[in-house]
Motif scaffolding. Structure first.
Motif, PDB file in Angstrom:
ATOM      1  N   GLY A 115      -2.018  14.074   8.307  1.00 52.94           N
ATOM      2  CA  GLY A 115      -1.446  14.782   9.446  1.00 52.94           C
ATOM      3  C   GLY A 115      -1.401  13.970  10.724  1.00 52.94           C
ATOM      4  N   GLN A 116      -1.481  12.624  10.612  1.00 49.95           N
ATOM      5  CA  GLN A 116      -1.542  11.766  11.793  1.00 49.95           C
ATOM      6  C   GLN A 116      -0.316  10.872  11.955  1.00 49.95           C
ATOM      7  OE1 GLN A 116      -5.186   9.693  10.999  1.00 49.95           O
ATOM      8  NE2 GLN A 116      -6.487  11.435  11.551  1.00 49.95           N
ATOM      9  N   ALA A 117       0.694  11.046  11.134  1.00 50.46           N
ATOM     10  CA  ALA A 117       1.933  10.262  11.243  1.00 50.46           C
ATOM     11  C   ALA A 117       3.081  11.117  10.728  1.00 50.46           C
ATOM     12  CB  ALA A 117       1.830   8.962  10.445  1.00 50.46           C
ATOM     13  N   HIS A 118       4.295  10.738  11.106  1.00 52.20           N
ATOM     14  CA  HIS A 118       5.465  11.519  10.712  1.00 52.20           C
ATOM     15  C   HIS A 118       5.771  11.343   9.223  1.00 52.20           C
ATOM     16  CE1 HIS A 118       6.410  12.695  14.782  1.00 52.20           C
ATOM     17  NE2 HIS A 118       6.421  11.445  15.179  1.00 52.20           N
ATOM     18  N   ARG A 119       6.282  12.409   8.620  1.00 51.42           N
ATOM     19  CA  ARG A 119       6.623  12.378   7.203  1.00 51.42           C
ATOM     20  C   ARG A 119       7.632  11.272   6.896  1.00 51.42           C
ATOM     21  NH1 ARG A 119       6.976  15.772   2.693  1.00 51.42           N
ATOM     22  NH2 ARG A 119       5.994  17.476   3.831  1.00 51.42           N
ATOM     23  N   GLU A 120       8.693  11.183   7.701  1.00 50.72           N
ATOM     24  CA  GLU A 120       9.752  10.214   7.401  1.00 50.72           C
ATOM     25  C   GLU A 120       9.191   8.801   7.334  1.00 50.72           C
ATOM     26  OE1 GLU A 120      12.498   7.098   7.932  1.00 50.72           O
ATOM     27  OE2 GLU A 120      11.136   7.721   9.550  1.00 50.72           O
ATOM     28  N   ALA A 121       8.395   8.420   8.341  1.00 52.90           N
ATOM     29  CA  ALA A 121       7.834   7.068   8.361  1.00 52.90           C
ATOM     30  C   ALA A 121       6.864   6.873   7.209  1.00 52.90           C
ATOM     31  CB  ALA A 121       7.138   6.806   9.695  1.00 52.90           C
ATOM     32  N   GLY A 122       6.007   7.851   6.983  1.00 55.95           N
ATOM     33  CA  GLY A 122       5.018   7.722   5.922  1.00 55.95           C
ATOM     34  C   GLY A 122       5.648   7.551   4.556  1.00 55.95           C
ATOM     35  N   GLU A 123       6.608   8.394   4.230  1.00 59.68           N
ATOM     36  CA  GLU A 123       7.218   8.329   2.911  1.00 59.68           C
ATOM     37  C   GLU A 123       8.103   7.089   2.760  1.00 59.68           C
ATOM     38  OE1 GLU A 123       9.099  12.116   2.382  1.00 59.68           O
ATOM     39  OE2 GLU A 123       7.218  13.071   1.740  1.00 59.68           O
ATOM     40  N   ARG A 124       8.800   6.719   3.822  1.00 59.78           N
ATOM     41  CA  ARG A 124       9.640   5.523   3.753  1.00 59.78           C
ATOM     42  C   ARG A 124       8.779   4.279   3.540  1.00 59.78           C
ATOM     43  NH1 ARG A 124      10.552   2.455   8.018  1.00 59.78           N
ATOM     44  NH2 ARG A 124      10.185   4.195   9.455  1.00 59.78           N
ATOM     45  N   LEU A 125       7.683   4.178   4.276  1.00 53.77           N
ATOM     46  CA  LEU A 125       6.838   2.990   4.144  1.00 53.77           C
ATOM     47  C   LEU A 125       6.069   2.982   2.828  1.00 53.77           C
ATOM     48  CD1 LEU A 125       5.616   2.603   7.823  1.00 53.77           C
ATOM     49  CD2 LEU A 125       7.231   1.152   6.594  1.00 53.77           C
ATOM     50  N   HIS A 126       5.725   4.160   2.304  1.00 53.95           N
ATOM     51  CA  HIS A 126       5.078   4.190   0.990  1.00 53.95           C
ATOM     52  C   HIS A 126       6.044   3.688  -0.081  1.00 53.95           C
ATOM     53  CE1 HIS A 126       2.698   5.343  -2.431  1.00 53.95           C
ATOM     54  NE2 HIS A 126       3.655   6.145  -2.856  1.00 53.95           N
ATOM     55  N   ASP A 127       7.312   4.093   0.010  1.00 51.71           N
ATOM     56  CA  ASP A 127       8.307   3.588  -0.945  1.00 51.71           C
ATOM     57  C   ASP A 127       8.442   2.067  -0.827  1.00 51.71           C
ATOM     58  OD1 ASP A 127       8.784   6.141  -1.850  1.00 51.71           O
ATOM     59  OD2 ASP A 127      10.613   6.426  -0.677  1.00 51.71           O
ATOM     60  N   SER A 128       8.432   1.555   0.418  1.00 53.16           N
ATOM     61  CA  SER A 128       8.525   0.114   0.610  1.00 53.16           C
ATOM     62  C   SER A 128       7.292  -0.595   0.069  1.00 53.16           C
ATOM     63  CB  SER A 128       8.697  -0.213   2.101  1.00 53.16           C
ATOM     64  OG  SER A 128       9.940   0.247   2.592  1.00 53.16           O
ATOM     65  N   ALA A 129       6.117   0.000   0.265  1.00 53.84           N
ATOM     66  CA  ALA A 129       4.881  -0.611  -0.232  1.00 53.84           C
ATOM     67  C   ALA A 129       4.891  -0.694  -1.753  1.00 53.84           C
ATOM     68  CB  ALA A 129       3.671   0.182   0.258  1.00 53.84           C
ATOM     69  N   ALA A 130       5.300   0.384  -2.405  1.00 57.34           N
ATOM     70  CA  ALA A 130       5.363   0.370  -3.864  1.00 57.34           C
ATOM     71  C   ALA A 130       6.377  -0.667  -4.353  1.00 57.34           C
ATOM     72  CB  ALA A 130       5.731   1.757  -4.376  1.00 57.34           C
ATOM     73  N   ARG A 131       7.478  -0.785  -3.639  1.00 53.74           N
ATOM     74  CA  ARG A 131       8.491  -1.782  -4.016  1.00 53.74           C
ATOM     75  C   ARG A 131       7.939  -3.192  -3.851  1.00 53.74           C
ATOM     76  NH1 ARG A 131      14.116  -3.275  -1.142  1.00 53.74           N
ATOM     77  NH2 ARG A 131      15.173  -4.225  -2.903  1.00 53.74           N
ATOM     78  N   LEU A 132       7.190  -3.430  -2.780  1.00 53.73           N
ATOM     79  CA  LEU A 132       6.609  -4.746  -2.555  1.00 53.73           C
ATOM     80  C   LEU A 132       5.633  -5.126  -3.668  1.00 53.73           C
ATOM     81  CD1 LEU A 132       6.080  -4.531   1.285  1.00 53.73           C
ATOM     82  CD2 LEU A 132       7.252  -6.417   0.131  1.00 53.73           C
ATOM     83  N   ILE A 133       4.819  -4.187  -4.099  1.00 57.67           N
ATOM     84  CA  ILE A 133       3.900  -4.482  -5.203  1.00 57.67           C
ATOM     85  C   ILE A 133       4.699  -4.848  -6.455  1.00 57.67           C
ATOM     86  CG2 ILE A 133       2.173  -3.514  -6.760  1.00 57.67           C
ATOM     87  CD1 ILE A 133       1.072  -4.239  -4.010  1.00 57.67           C
ATOM     88  N   GLY A 134       5.778  -4.108  -6.732  1.00 52.64           N
ATOM     89  CA  GLY A 134       6.620  -4.430  -7.879  1.00 52.64           C
ATOM     90  C   GLY A 134       7.265  -5.800  -7.757  1.00 52.64           C
ATOM     91  N   LEU A 135       7.725  -6.155  -6.548  1.00 54.31           N
ATOM     92  CA  LEU A 135       8.323  -7.464  -6.336  1.00 54.31           C
ATOM     93  C   LEU A 135       7.278  -8.566  -6.507  1.00 54.31           C
ATOM     94  CD1 LEU A 135      10.546  -6.607  -3.242  1.00 54.31           C
ATOM     95  CD2 LEU A 135      11.379  -7.219  -5.522  1.00 54.31           C
ATOM     96  N   GLY A 136       6.058  -8.317  -6.012  1.00 56.84           N
ATOM     97  CA  GLY A 136       4.991  -9.288  -6.194  1.00 56.84           C
ATOM     98  C   GLY A 136       4.682  -9.533  -7.658  1.00 56.84           C
ATOM     99  N   MET A 137       4.707  -8.468  -8.463  1.00 57.16           N
ATOM    100  CA  MET A 137       4.462  -8.637  -9.899  1.00 57.16           C
ATOM    101  C   MET A 137       5.593  -9.418 -10.566  1.00 57.16           C
ATOM    102  SD  MET A 137       1.531  -7.709 -10.828  1.00 57.16           S
ATOM    103  CE  MET A 137       1.955  -8.168 -12.514  1.00 57.16           C
ATOM    104  N   ARG A 138       6.821  -9.257 -10.093  1.00 58.68           N
ATOM    105  CA  ARG A 138       7.916 -10.052 -10.643  1.00 58.68           C
ATOM    106  C   ARG A 138       7.683 -11.539 -10.366  1.00 58.68           C
ATOM    107  NH1 ARG A 138      13.712  -7.916  -8.909  1.00 58.68           N
ATOM    108  NH2 ARG A 138      14.226  -9.882 -10.000  1.00 58.68           N
TER     109      ARG A 138
END
Length: 345
Positions: A313-336
């Motif tokens: 409850g300390q950050a906006h939904r849009e930013a939180g969900e967008r950055l979580h998607d980016s974080a998950a993508r970065l982990i996937g790119l790192g594994m590639r």
């Protein structure tokens, strides 16, 4: 955020005591980063910029300002583009936080603005990218021993500390609604530990090098200043090169840095950036895949913090969900990168 009347009065008194000037006027907030407050003002007609922690400082906010002060003092007189340091204040009785004044750099941030010369000429856009990589190489070789930044140098292996430090940061996000395991960073962490290269000579790292953290000159294809130094440290500068390659606005583009400039096309390719870096005296890129994978890992964990704060409850939904998607993508790119399928090459 700007400064209220009481803060302006306190600042005016401080600049007089320090002999910087006699009056503060024309105070206006500057757009930009969300982590700290940046305000443009005039001291006796001279345009300067004040940087301070946010209105509700974090536990390390004052230390971050001290770090940035040390950076600008260390870079003084170097060829690395940076704002000129004017004065810093660690007396909490003035504004309640550590702050500093620096020159107001004439330049534009390609996150939100494009100077007309760049819009008109793709050669400008191409050359500024090459010069940006070359300036990063110059930063890596700037003298820091015997300068204020030496206080950030820790003995032992910098590279060996990276995975445990950032796994610890990820664990610190844990609360009733957030489990660090959701990021699935464990496999990449294991690969990074198993394939870690030997440490090289320590050097200055910007720590968050991408096109949102620069000002570009308006009429020539040059970097006017690197800005937002809060993640600067003494470590392995090749992580900065890995970082700019991961954040470069080309496919894949996990954080959309410099989007206004990138939308016009004409920027250098990643191989061209690497060549410009090495031609300017940058370090050997023999183990570059490891540094790219580490950049994916570190950046993913840094931005995942916003998702944890959103769930608390300390950050906006849009930013939180967008950055979580980016974080998950970065982990996937790192594994590639780890398995030999480097999407950033």
């Amino acid at each position: 955020m700007t400064l209220d009347d009481a803060a302006v009065a306190a600042l005016s008194s401080w600049v007089r005591r320090r002999g910087i000037g006699s009056a503060v006027s024309d105070v206006e907030p500057l757009p930009g980063g969300t982590q700290n407050v940046v305000v443009r003002l005039r001291v006796d007609g001279r345009r300067v910029v004040l940087r301070r922690p946010p209105p509700h400082p974090r536990p390390n906010s004052n230390r971050t300002m001290q770090r940035e002060i040390a950076v600008l003092q260390t870079l003084a007189g170097s060829s690395v583009p940076h704002p000129e340091f004017i004065a810093g204040c660690e007396d909490l009785d003035v504004l309640g936080v550590v702050f500093y004044l620096m020159e107001d750099v004439d330049g534009f941030n390609p996150l939100t603005e494009i100077a007309p010369a760049y819009a008109a000429d793709p050669r400008m856009r191409h050359q500024v990218g090459l010069n940006y990589a070359a300036d990063l190489a110059r930063l890596s070789s700037t003298q820091w021993r015997g300068r204020p930044l030496q206080q950030l140098h820790r003995p032992g292996s910098f590279l060996a500390r990276q995975v445990p430090n950032f796994l610890g940061l990820l664990e610190s996000y844990r609360h009733d609604r957030y489990r660090p395991e959701i990021l699935d960073a464990g496999r990449l962490a294991g690969w990074l530990d198993e394939h870690r290269p030997p440490d090289g000579e320590p050097g200055i790292m910007h720590g968050d090098a991408h096109l949102n953290n620069v000002l570009l000159r308006r009429d020539v294809p040059e970097v006017a200043a690197f800005v937002d130094w809060e993640m600067c440290t003494i470590g392995d500068p090749l992580l900065d090169l890995g970082w700019i390659l991961v954040c470069w606005p080309d496919d894949p583009d996990p954080i959309n840095a410099g989007r206004e400039l990138a939308a016009l096309g004409g920027l250098p390719t990643r191989p061209e950036l690497i060549a410009a870096y090495t031609d300017a005296g940058g370090r050997s890129t023999r183990n570059l895949d490891w540094y790219i994978a580490m950049a994916c890992f570190k950046l993913a964990i840094v931005i995942e913090g916003t998702y944890s704060r959103f769930l608390a409850g300390q950050a906006h939904r849009e930013a939180g969900e967008r950055l979580h998607d980016s974080a998950a993508r970065l982990i996937g790119l790192g594994m590639r990168v780890a398995v030999g399928d480097n999407p950033f090459s």
